[in-house]
Design an enzyme around this catalytic site. Sequence first.
Site, PDB file in Angstrom:
ATOM      1  N   HIS B  46      -0.694 -14.008   3.311  1.00 24.66           N
ATOM      2  CA  HIS B  46      -0.920 -13.839   1.933  1.00 24.66           C
ATOM      3  C   HIS B  46      -0.980 -12.540   1.094  1.00 24.66           C
ATOM      4  CE1 HIS B  46      -2.558 -15.327  -1.867  1.00 24.66           C
ATOM      5  NE2 HIS B  46      -3.202 -14.364  -1.968  1.00 24.66           N
ATOM      6  N   GLU B  68       3.249 -19.023   4.190  1.00 28.50           N
ATOM      7  CA  GLU B  68       1.931 -19.467   3.709  1.00 28.50           C
ATOM      8  C   GLU B  68       2.231 -21.017   3.733  1.00 28.50           C
ATOM      9  OE1 GLU B  68      -0.175 -16.781   0.394  1.00 28.50           O
ATOM     10  OE2 GLU B  68       1.662 -17.927  -0.152  1.00 28.50           O
ATOM     11  N   ASN B 365       9.048  -6.528  36.392  1.00 30.00           N
ATOM     12  CA  ASN B 365       9.320  -6.619  37.926  1.00 30.00           C
ATOM     13  C   ASN B 365       8.305  -7.887  38.001  1.00 30.00           C
ATOM     14  OD1 ASN B 365      11.408  -4.932  38.430  1.00 30.00           O
ATOM     15  ND2 ASN B 365       9.959  -3.610  39.442  1.00 30.00           N
TER      16      ASN B 365
END
Lengths: 159, 639
Positions: B46, B68, B365
């Site tokens: 918002h 929203e 990794n």
Amino acid sequence: MDAQRGETKEQQLVVVRLDRERYGVPIEHVHEIIRMQEVTRIPRAPSFVEGVINLRGQVIPVIDLRRRFGLAAGERNGASRIVVVEMNGSRVGMVVDAVLEVMRLPDSAVVPPEELLAASEVAFLRGVAKQGDDLILLLDLQRVLEVHEQRALAELQTA
Amino acid sequence: MQLQRLLPVFLSEADEHLQALEEGALQLERHGPTPELVAGLFRSAHTLKGSAGALGFQRIAKLAHAVEEVLEALRAGRTADGLADLLLECVDTLRALRREVSDGGEHTDVDEVVQRLQAWKEGGTQDGLHPVDVRVRLREDCPMRAARALALLRMLREHAQVEQVAPPEDAIAQGQLELEFTARVRARQPEALQELLAGPEVESVRVMPAWEARDERWLDLGPQARGKLPDDPELTRRASLRTVRVDVERLDRLMNLVGELVVDRIRFQQIAERLRRLDGANGLAQELAEAAGHLGRVASDLQAQVLKARMLPIEHLFSRFPRYVRDLAQRAGKKVEVVLEGQDTELDRSVIEQIGGPLMHLVRNAVDHGIEPPEERLRLGKPAAGRLRLAAVQEEEGILVVVEDDGRGIDTDRVREKAVRLGLLTAEEAARLSEEEAVELIFHPGLSTASQVTDVSGRGVGMDAVRAGVQALGGSVEVETQRGRGTRFVLRLPLTLAIVRALLVSCGGEPYAIPLAGVQEIVEVPAERLHRVGSYRATVLRGNALPLVSVHEALGLPAPENPGRLLCVVTGGRRRVGLWVDRVLGEGEIVVKPLGSYLGQVDGVSGATILGDGRVALILDPSALVRLALREEELAHVG
């Protein structure tokens, strides 16, 4: 560069001497002018890079403008100066034989370099101005301080 | 124009909102929706919509508005299936739009994502059933409440899947019922349940989305959240500023000024010293020394404060990883849980910037190779989800950053094999290595048990780059591993980059600074102990050969007449080199100054510093010097 509706636009330059020529540096990029001082060498730098100096706590690189333009190395004497210019957020010092004056030029007095010089000589210039019998070569700082070219040179040197 | 002034604020606040949306989406995925979570997500979307709209960034506002609406649907009872993925996509799109605001460009398309958001909103749940809580309150005068309640539950079962009842049914059967019971059910038409259960003995029936019921307060927030910002005291408290945003450039300039103060303090002390030698017991020298001392203390304090101002909590870096790991794990078909610890540990901002790359490599990794696929883990008796722990711990000397996984551990056999195959060791040598030494091999350049990946700058990003990167900061990397149990990397980092303890030496008349962290010792070598190996010199130090080079050779500068009498032994990783120096000038704290972008990377030099007399001394990079010096050595061998 343009003759505009009778308006006089002008530019301010710091005029320096290299060998026998006079070059103009746009004043908005000049940070300060200092005397020659001890320069610390930087390894594996292109030949026109002198090294670095201490400018009030900041370490800035210094280049030799003569070598940058492919001129023979000059003699350093009491008249030699370092012109510190600021471009794109970084500061670089340029060694010149002497600083002559600060002058104003009307834009209309500046012509493209090709008009008066051979193509091979215009590499670092953005314009040429006549002042009486003298020519003032206006520097294109962007080109002079071109980093890519310099990096490529550096690479060549390490190879 | 107003825009110019408001733009930087908008951009950094937008970054915060996007980070909040991303973290919220990940939470949603892992733990499901809660009233607080959805309210928080709604607030972020918002606020973003509001500020973007006010500045005319229509595409951002449009997308934020669609987010929203989706969150509203969630609040009203839609299940959250598939929403996390969609939300993360929205975050990515919003990030691209935000980049366009600062860098220019107009190619990001929002319509497609907005359409998908709308489709999600209208689409049903996966199996068409909505989870709701049904709260039934019986009238006070209802006879045989237990029986009535059980009858209502039976009716409920005909129209919905009853999952849980509170109080439990057998308790109700035993008469332990006051007036209310709540059933958690999954129904195709939750709205119909209200009418279904209504009856003469029923006071009220309330049907709410399952998670909403947990917090009644949420219902009061409902109407407010629909149209405007909730009246939230939390929000206003955050708005009152206890912090100030400072441009990094300003901090750097402050650092420069402080650095100069430090230099001047040293000069004053030197002058005081010379004055004392001239004047003897003259009071003037004493006064100057005292004033210099005081200046020194103030300068040090100021230095410490400015350094602190440059520090950031490592959260800035860590917060990127949950999302990164989630995406990596998804691609690799693995399940990984990320645990972050010590998020408010503070580090100098440049250290944070520079360990980002190494950390990402270690994490990649761990996910790609360390952690096993879920089936394998279950077979091994481990939980299906691998555990990746990122922790930051403050120690006296510096900060420890730990990257730990509970995966396979490093296979030292494979590492030894590869080293032999690459010709780094012979088979016998490889066999003779202890487990710790074998593990250390992973840091050897050229040896990587995965394919070599290059990063944007074109350099290989292998374990050697990780170690080099950390060492360039003045830190170190250690690894512990256990086959089948997991691997742990510990990065030791200095508290600050800007000020470093260094050794000042003179080589060929020029001063150089070498960070103390890279200096092992200084020795004098008598001529008899110098040996020529091919075209260069070496000596033997405690049984091991030590190649010798002059600083000038290593840096590629022309060599001076006398290379020096003293040897400074520097280490880079596991290898060492002896550097010829003329004299040791001293040891102390130096302020590191960058060389600047014009010069770019200078091999062997990590920066510059300004000495007490104003001269500039280059700061040498020990590991780079070792590398450069040994490269010369290899070239000499070939020749």
